[in-house]
Design a protein around this motif. Structure first.
Motif, short mmCIF file in Angstrom:
data_model
loop_
_atom_site.label_atom_id
_atom_site.label_comp_id
_atom_site.label_asym_id
_atom_site.label_seq_id
_atom_site.Cartn_x
_atom_site.Cartn_y
_atom_site.Cartn_z
N TYR A 33 -5.31 5.62 -6.68
CA TYR A 33 -4.60 4.67 -7.87
C TYR A 33 -2.92 4.94 -7.61
CZ TYR A 33 -9.27 3.79 -9.45
OH TYR A 33 -10.44 3.50 -9.45
N HIS A 61 0.83 -1.15 0.04
CA HIS A 61 -0.09 0.01 0.00
C HIS A 61 0.86 1.06 -0.05
CE1 HIS A 61 -4.33 -0.87 0.54
NE2 HIS A 61 -3.88 -2.06 0.87
N ARG A 101 -8.44 0.50 -4.48
CA ARG A 101 -7.32 0.23 -3.40
C ARG A 101 -7.81 -0.60 -2.47
NH1 ARG A 101 -5.76 5.73 -0.43
NH2 ARG A 101 -7.38 5.40 1.22
N TYR A 141 0.19 3.56 -3.06
CA TYR A 141 -0.58 4.75 -2.98
C TYR A 141 0.02 5.72 -2.03
CZ TYR A 141 -3.74 0.95 -4.64
OH TYR A 141 -4.12 0.00 -5.32
#
Ligand code: AVJ
Ligand code: FE
Length: 429
Positions: A316, A302, A408, A306
């Motif tokens: 995104y 992550h 996500r 992100y």
């Protein structure tokens, strides 16, 4: 309605791309035969929206039991026979047509967003069936992948594989310590599967991560260095698996006349050195250990995908714009992978490529619920059966992951020794 119809049409095309003689074949020994899935999709729709949601009767009680759920057994000895005789395709399709008619009628005319019913509140059951369909289309694609070419019918417009020379130079990039927001907020999300909730904020220490996925060229070094013979590189489960199944290279690789090639969906491809290597979690982890590296955690994925310097996290990797064909190899753009780094417009804030598309990415995180997890009323067994310590989280997406699943918070999971799916990895330290 358009979403529903387009999904059903794509599934139909998939079933039509298998020759009739293969209809009851089990392309993956640990999964049901092909015919099961042509019944499963409409039966799931009836079970979820009509019966559990609207409290109706359904279409055919026997089919709605026979086709209720797929399987994920530990090994082949645990595979039940399912039906001893499956219904003929005609009957399964007639059931599917009846289910489709009833679902269309429900979507158009019935009260499918009743807030006094947890299964229907905010359209939960409707979204559940709409997203279930593309999820299976991916499963079907990697099942069909295993069928011999003479059992498949290649659609006329299928693009040829793209194999550009060698992979780009290997490079790692530093991601500074920071927060990663996993999951999603129940109140503001339009829809998510149960394991995406609630929001889960994690502090992630600094790490370095591969700019590109590890490629077939990278993995060939491991194979040639005897990686499959070195027990110290493998966890117990992985070692047991490669011994008992005699695994000595990734499933997608084949050796013909002393040369490696890659089994593509529609044709055999000369060894695509620059494609991400598709491998199981066990193989990925053994490779990383051999390099003195490791797989990223879900939170590190992550952060890499992100996170952004001094900015809120992105929706995104590339920012806020919705996915399109310039951002990555996903949404059925190509039947097989593309060379790593083919989509610079899809890179993350740190310059990490292909985080969405071109292959799911294995993480080292064992699949479980975030603190505060609760099963979804529209399909309560979606995740909980797999919170068994034996499944790992995958993030990202593959060439055949629908763009609706690229949000996500979406999480995928499989057993560590499951080599069939379109999954690759990158390393961190
Ligand atoms: C989320 C892909 C692991 O295929 O086993 C389909 C999805 N669950 N029908 C699977 C699923 C029920 C699931 N994965
Ligand atoms: Fe399913």
């Amino acid at each position: 309605m358009d979403w529903f119809d387009a999904g059903r049409r794509r599934s139909r095309e998939l079933f039509d791309s298998v020759v009739p003689a293969a209809y009851e074949v089990r392309p993956i020994p640990l999964r049901n035969p092909i015919c099961f899935y042509e019944g499963h999709l409409p039966a799931f729709n009836a079970n979820t929206l009509l019966k559990r949601g609207l409290g109706e009767e359904g279409i055919d009680r026997d089919y709605e039991v026979l086709f209720e759920r797929g399987i994920d057994p530990e090994d082949e000895s645990a595979v039940g026979l399912g039906a001893s005789r499956w219904p003929p395709r005609k009957a399964i399709q007639a059931y599917g047509d009846a289910s489709d008619r009833a679902i269309r009628e429900a979507l158009l005319e019935k009260d499918i967003t009743r807030d006094d019913n947890p299964v229907l509140a905010r359209g939960l059951a409707a979204y559940t069936i709409l997203e279930h369909e593309p999820m299976h289309q991916e499963t079907l694609r990697y099942m069909w992948h295993r069928l011999p070419y003479e059992k498949k019918i290649r659609p006329a417009e299928t693009p040829s594989p793209v194999v550009n020379g060698g992979p780009p130079a290997r490079e790692m990039v530093r991601v500074p310590a920071g927060k990663a927001t996993l999951g999603a907020d129940r109140a503001s999300a339009v829809f998510g599967w149960d394991n995406e909730f609630p929001l889960c904020v994690v502090e992630v220490p600094e790490f370095r991560i591969d700019v590109h996925d590890r490629t077939n060229a990278d993995f060939l070094e491991f194979v040639e260095a005897g990686g499959y013979e070195k027990s110290e590189l493998w966890d117990d489960e992985g070692w047991e698996w490669i011994q008992s199944s005699r695994v000595r290279h990734p499933l997608f690789w084949e050796r013909h006349g002393g040369e490696w090639s890659w089994r593509g969906m529609w044709e055999l491809v000369p060894f695509p050195a620059s494609w991400p290597v598709y491998a199981s979690h066990s193989e990925a982890a053994a490779y990383a250990r051999w390099k003195g590296l490791r797989l990223p955690t879900e939170a590190e994925y992550h952060r890499a995908a992100y996170g952004a310097p001094d900015r809120p996290e992105r929706s995104y990797p590339w920012g806020e714009e919705p996915p399109d064909a310039t951002r990555g190899n996903f949404d059925f753009a190509s039947p097989d992978p593309m060379p790593v780094g083919s989509f610079p417009a899809g890179a993350s804030a740190w310059g990490v490529h292909d985080l969405l598309g071109n292959g799911w990415e294995w993480t080292s995180t064992v699949f479980s619920g975030f603190p505060g997890f609760s099963p979804m009323p529209s399909y309560p067994v979606y995740s909980t059966d797999f919170f068994d310590g034996k499944h790992y989280v995958l993030k990202g997406g593959s060439p055949v992951t629908s763009k609706v699943l690229l949000r996500r918070s979406f999480r995928n999971w499989f057993r560590g020794n499951y080599p069939y799916l379109y999954a690759t990895f990158r390393c961190v330290k």
